[in-house]
Write a protein that holds these residues in place. Structure first.
Motif, PDB file in Angstrom:
ATOM      1  N   UNK B 164      11.481  65.113 -22.524  1.00 24.92           N
ATOM      2  CA  UNK B 164      11.945  64.476 -23.760  1.00 24.92           C
ATOM      3  C   UNK B 164      13.162  63.603 -23.501  1.00 24.92           C
ATOM      4  N   UNK B 165      14.046  64.117 -22.660  1.00 21.96           N
ATOM      5  CA  UNK B 165      15.251  63.352 -22.361  1.00 21.96           C
ATOM      6  C   UNK B 165      14.880  62.045 -21.673  1.00 21.96           C
ATOM      7  N   UNK B 166      13.965  62.147 -20.732  1.00 23.01           N
ATOM      8  CA  UNK B 166      13.554  60.931 -20.032  1.00 23.01           C
ATOM      9  C   UNK B 166      12.888  59.925 -20.961  1.00 23.01           C
ATOM     10  N   UNK B 167      12.235  60.460 -22.016  1.00 20.15           N
ATOM     11  CA  UNK B 167      11.595  59.555 -22.976  1.00 20.15           C
ATOM     12  C   UNK B 167      12.609  58.917 -23.921  1.00 20.15           C
ATOM     13  N   UNK B 168      13.809  59.475 -23.975  1.00 22.97           N
ATOM     14  CA  UNK B 168      14.825  58.844 -24.820  1.00 22.97           C
ATOM     15  C   UNK B 168      15.521  59.767 -25.787  1.00 22.97           C
ATOM     16  N   UNK B 169      15.240  61.053 -25.709  1.00 23.92           N
ATOM     17  CA  UNK B 169      15.914  61.999 -26.599  1.00 23.92           C
ATOM     18  C   UNK B 169      17.414  62.052 -26.293  1.00 23.92           C
ATOM     19  N   UNK B 170      18.247  61.958 -27.339  1.00 22.10           N
ATOM     20  CA  UNK B 170      19.695  62.004 -27.104  1.00 22.10           C
ATOM     21  C   UNK B 170      20.282  63.366 -27.455  1.00 22.10           C
ATOM     22  N   UNK B 171      19.910  63.881 -28.611  1.00 29.83           N
ATOM     23  CA  UNK B 171      20.443  65.186 -29.012  1.00 29.83           C
ATOM     24  C   UNK B 171      19.360  65.977 -29.724  1.00 29.83           C
ATOM     25  N   UNK B 349      34.517  56.816 -41.140  1.00 33.41           N
ATOM     26  CA  UNK B 349      34.215  56.303 -39.809  1.00 33.41           C
ATOM     27  C   UNK B 349      32.704  56.355 -39.585  1.00 33.41           C
ATOM     28  N   UNK B 350      32.114  55.192 -39.408  1.00 34.33           N
ATOM     29  CA  UNK B 350      30.683  55.160 -39.102  1.00 34.33           C
ATOM     30  C   UNK B 350      30.511  55.503 -37.632  1.00 34.33           C
ATOM     31  N   UNK B 351      29.544  56.379 -37.326  1.00 32.03           N
ATOM     32  CA  UNK B 351      29.442  56.906 -35.972  1.00 32.03           C
ATOM     33  C   UNK B 351      28.041  56.722 -35.403  1.00 32.03           C
ATOM     34  N   UNK B 352      27.918  57.010 -34.099  1.00 34.75           N
ATOM     35  CA  UNK B 352      26.585  57.127 -33.510  1.00 34.75           C
ATOM     36  C   UNK B 352      26.274  58.618 -33.349  1.00 34.75           C
ATOM     37  N   UNK B 353      25.206  58.939 -32.662  1.00 33.03           N
ATOM     38  CA  UNK B 353      24.762  60.333 -32.607  1.00 33.03           C
ATOM     39  C   UNK B 353      25.760  61.230 -31.867  1.00 33.03           C
TER      40      UNK B 353
END
Ligand code: SF4
Ligand code: SF4
Lengths: 359, 615
Positions: B164-171, B349-353
């Motif tokens: 999943x991480x390799x596919x693009x999962x961040x958190x 504050x607008x944030x990312x993941x």
């Protein structure tokens, strides 16, 4: 000026000045304000009780010619959806409510030019005679002014006639923001701020008691809120006729004001106003949490920010449903909400006498 | 801050907090039981300020539930349907993609457990979003789903997560934790994975570099004791891995689940208490979220003063926004969130993941480096009508050069890169000889690092530049550098690793069998240049009004003096998360110089020259 100085004054029961009120509204963190308001609440009302009244809130007419731009309720005469109840119909409704245990009827309506003063007098008369268990809490200032115009009598004469018919208290609606500048913008054809205060003054001198309200969160500035509280505090010094203060926020849905104010005020603002009013209105016995307009959850929280009254059970919506069952649930829910908030619920009269405690 | 305690039993707990002591099970229980709501709120708000300053984070996000078809039938679930039942649905990857648009920064994907999906389909969802919308961070699949994948597709948890991480999962989202109690699990959630698997899956994710969230479902049949235990178990797991980003208490909503809690809905008082107690018990969690979709917008707004520093995002914009015509629902929801945060007296504050700041809505902000070494400047720093925002040095520099922040201590390199916009003031963070918190841990001696792989923190650029300068100019070494994110648990893949701030301090104290050598970069620099090294400098924006700038300078000056006078009293509060004794902290702080003098100026010039000459 700093927060510590103002806090010192409040704790030592020294009246705060308008500029200090403004400072609290603009600079004090919400929990500091709440803590101070809770302190004042405990001094003014050391009991663990939070009161409520079993009431309904019907409207006798929605016809109105005042065109307030914050109002989503009214219809013009002849417009589709307009209605006016006859005295008979209203008495019938009240009778049903009384059977459900309602003690107070908070009755308001539009300013309807087709209704004569006799209609109002008869309504009060018959309510007090035929329904001795019901306390009529009828007619806001705008309606009183409307009656005076239609009948060509003075405000005082109208109020005296209603008094003689048996009316003893008035709801405090229609105050919006007591600033002539603001009232002109949002309710141009209504009484001015000064007139509102005059009507209340006259009423209190006759012997009436009333509540006072405030509707914020539209085009007013912080200064206008302070002006509002200051005017009420002054009048209360003079007459002592106010029982409680009830603020609520403007809700833009379906009103012309919506275009200018798409977002209503947040709940933090509401708690700020509750707390500030508890601190500022040092001559008011009670501050009411308006769970009906702000939601039950915020109503609960407001009890920790200086409010000591939970308003009414407002059974009207359910009168024609499976009446008895629903009404009981409503009162039970109010009792439960107060308990969950950590206080002891106590049922009161319109004049804030406790009649039953729910330990 | 003074608290007018009405419940005196809270006073010892408050004293513990002021002394940087961790709260116990009994403390947690006392906090839940108190009726002194305001005092509890003040404590939690104070604690939240220590962590996040005045910031409240939000994200432009979207929630996707890819299917409601489920092989399980959990008692409390009114979402799941059986295949073929009316209302059952499954979304194709195309349908999912069509729900997203640019402008969104985070997508939250969870769903039920259908009997017939292939593993590739789950991977494909992540991969396709990542391909089509690289700027949208993907937070997907709860531990319950991961466990389901593991059993159904006969792959280890690691394999699942790595793919999943390799596919693009961040958190990973934090759902499915319910309440860590076997008693309750047996009664309500007997089909769900228990606490052991839930925690194991999250810890595994953390080890693989996938941070995650945690939740707690409250307001059903659980006891207060069970709530406190739940929090303590999360705290212990966080001690181990440091991989949790935020904690989200979820109020149970009976709906048509058939479960009848005592009252129909949790009370507002219970909601606020739960937020506050979580903030105080989870001292090692960076964030606490008031999830407005569940709490209601109104209660979430108040929760921002009861310990929450995150209000989630625009998720269900159709609920939050009030339709006023031309403006897009997303924009309206965003405006509403910003208004709520502002009226709560905080900074939106607008944030990312990962909670990196993207935009700040508000003015008059002082930036703060969240490391122990900046306490003498920042402790009790109250500049009239200013807000405080703690950020890692690198982000702080970015936000300052974008004009969001007026003043603060920033990393030297960020100042050098933005000289035309910033004024150097009188303070800095510099050190002669050992600094203890900018360290290279290494398997080799410095002169042996040629072509070796060095892991470098992405928290700051100054220390990274310093390392490069030292290796290249002093030792004539070319090494390979690779950036990593904190929190990171294992550095096995590196030959050496550069750590800074409290992470470095903690590792400095710990046994590090994997690295034989430890180099203090300030010491290396001093032996080479005979100058102190300046890590950070206090700067102000050039376009700041002169009277504001004066106000700031005066207040900071007095504050530093006062803090140094009271150092032994104030360091106590900062013991959370730092493995040093009070005496060691004081010694460490005294090792810094906070005033810019001639030596510091020469050091800055020298360093500037050297970086210009390095690659
Ligand atoms: S007077 Fe009352 S009913 Fe008439 S428009 Fe104004 S608020 Fe509405
Ligand atoms: S696993 Fe999730 S979706 Fe399936 S029944 Fe249980 S709660 Fe519902």
């Amino acid at each position: 000026m700093n927060f510590e100085e103002i806090k010192y004054k409040v704790i030592n029961n020294i009246r705060i000045k308008p500029e200090e009120g403004l400072f609290l509204l603009q600079k004090a963190p919400i929990l500091e304000l709440g803590e101070l308001a809770a302190f004042v609440r405990e001094v003014k009302n050391p009991s663990p009780y939070v009161t409520f009244v079993v009431d309904t809130n019907p409207n006798y007419t929605n016809i109105c010619t005042i065109d307030c731009i914050f109002c989503a309720f009214y219809r013009h005469p002849g417009e589709e959806g307009e209605y006016t109840y006859s005295v008979d119909e209203l008495i019938q409704k009240f009778r049903e409510s009384a059977a459900m245990g309602v003690t107070t009827i908070l009755l308001q309506g539009g300013v309807n030019p087709n209704l004569s003063l006799d209609y109002y007098i008869e309504l009060v008369n018959r309510t007090t005679k035929e329904l001795p268990d019901i306390h009529p809490h009828f007619f806001s200032v705008s309606e009183i002014v409307g009656m005076a115009e239609v009948s060509r009598l003075s405000i005082e004469e109208v109020l005296r006639k209603l008094w003689d018919a048996g009316l003893r208290t008035l709801p405090g609606g229609g105050a919006e923001i007591l600033s002539n500048r603001i009232k002109k913008k949002i309710s141009n054809k209504k009484e001015t701020a000064d007139q509102w205060l005059d009507v209340m003054r006259t009423a209190h001198k006759i012997g009436y008691k009333s509540t006072a309200t405030m509707m914020y969160g539209h085009i007013e500035k912080d200064e206008d809120i302070i002006e509002h509280l200051e005017s009420l505090r002054k009048l209360q010094d003079e007459t002592g006729g106010f029982t409680a203060f009830i603020p609520w926020s403007f809700k833009p849905g379906n009103t012309p004001l919506e275009k200018i104010i798409p977002h209503y005020a947040s709940s933090t603002r509401y708690l700020q106003i509750i707390a500030l009013s508890r601190i500022y209105l040092d001559n008011f016995a009670h501050i009411q949490a308006s769970w009906f307009s702000e939601g039950k959850k915020i109503g609960q929280i407001a009890l920790h920010f200086g409010a000591d009254d939970f308003g009414g059970t407002l059974l009207e919506e359910n009168v024609h449903a499976a009446a008895n069952y629903v009404s009981k649930t409503n009162t039970d829910e109010v009792i439960n909400l107060i308990k969950e908030a950590g206080f002891i619920p106590a049922q009161r009269t319109t004049l804030y006498q406790i009649i039953k405690i729910f330990e | 801050m003074e608290i007018l305690f009405r419940d005196k039993s809270l006073i010892p707990i408050w004293n513990k907090l002021l002394n940087g002591e961790r709260l116990t099970f009994d403390d947690g229980l006392a906090l839940f039981r108190t009726n002194d709501l305001i005092s509890l709120g003040k404590m939690a708000n104070w604690f939240s300020y220590q962590k996040s300053g005045d910031a409240v984070y939000f994200v432009l996000n979207r929630k996707i539930e890819h299917t409601n078809i489920c092989v399980l039938s959990c008692k409390f679930c009114d979402f799941a349907k059986k295949k073929g039942e009316p209302g059952a649905y499954e979304m194709t990857t195309e349908e999912i993609l069509s729900k997203l648009s640019s402008g969104i920064r985070e997508v939250h994907i969870t769903g039920a457990m259908p009997p017939d999906w292939k593993w590739e389909r789950y991977l494909d969802i992540v991969q396709s979003i990542n391909d089509k919308f690289p700027e949208i961070d993907i937070k997907a699949y709860t531990a319950v789903e991961i466990d389901f994948f593991h059993k159904k597709f006969k792959k280890s948890i690691e394999e699942i997560l790595i793919e999943l991480k390799n596919a693009g999962l961040k958190t990973m989202p934090g759902g499915g934790a319910e309440i860590f109690s076997e008693r309750v699990r047996r009664l309500l959630f007997n089909q769900k994975i228990g606490e052991k698997s839930w925690l194991e899956i999250h810890k595994t994710a953390h080890r693989l570099g996938i941070p995650s969230n945690a939740t707690m479902l409250y307001g059903h049949i659980e006891t207060l004791e069970e709530r406190v235990k739940h929090l303590i178990k999360l705290r212990e797991a966080q001690d181990e891995t440091g991989g949790f980003l935020t904690f989200i208490p979820l109020a149970f909503q009976p709906g048509d689940t058939g479960i009848k809690p005592k009252n129909n809905f949790t009370s507002a008082i219970d909601d606020l208490k739960t937020i506050a107690v979580s903030r105080l018990m989870l001292d090692n969690f960076p964030h606490i979220k008031a999830y407005w979709v569940m709490l209601t917008e109104e209660v979430a707004a108040i929760a921002l003063n009861f310990g929450a520093d995150d209000i989630d995002g625009t998720v269900g914009e159709e609920h939050i926004a009030h339709d006023a015509g031309a403006i897009s629902p997303m924009k309206l929801a965003q405006d509403r969130i910003i208004k709520i945060i502002k009226e709560a007296g905080k900074i939106a504050v607008e944030r990312d993941v990962f909670y990196n700041p993207l935009k700040i809505y508000g003015r008059n902000i002082i930036g703060k480096i969240p490391y122990l070494n900046s306490i003498p400047i920042y402790h009790n720093l109250k500049i009239d009508s200013y807000f405080t925002l703690p950020l890692f040095p690198h982000r702080l520099g970015e936000m300052m050069s974008n004009g969001y922040i007026d003043a603060g201590l920033i990393s030297l390199v960020d100042y050098l890169n933005n000289k035309e916009k910033l004024n150097l003031s009188r303070w800095c963070l510099s050190s002669r000889e050992k600094v203890q918190s900018v360290l290279l841990f290494s398997k080799y001696k410095l002169e042996e690092l040629e072509n070796k792989k060095i892991g470098i923190t992405d928290e700051t650029s100054t220390s990274v530049k310093l390392l490069k300068v030292i290796l290249e100019k002093k030792y004539k070494i070319n090494a390979l550098f690779e950036e990593f994110h904190q929190p990171k648990i294992s550095f096995q893949e590196f030959d050496a690793v550069l750590l800074i701030g409290d992470n470095a301090l903690n590792k400095y104290k710990a046994q590090n069998p994997e690295f034989n050598y430890k180099f203090d970069l300030a010491e290396e620099w001093f032996q080479w240049q005979n100058l102190p090294f300046v890590f950070a400098v206090w700067v102000e924006r050039k376009d700041l009004l002169p009277n504001l700038s004066d106000d700031i300078i005066k207040t900071v000056e007095l504050n530093i003096q006062k803090n140094f006078d009271e150092l032994s009293a104030i360091v106590k509060q900062y013991r959370f998360g730092v493995k040093l004794t009070d005496e060691e902290i004081i010694e460490y702080l005294k090792g810094f110089n906070y005033k810019i003098g001639d030596e510091e100026l020469s050091a800055i010039r020298k360093f500037e020259e050297l970086i210009r000459e390095t690659k």
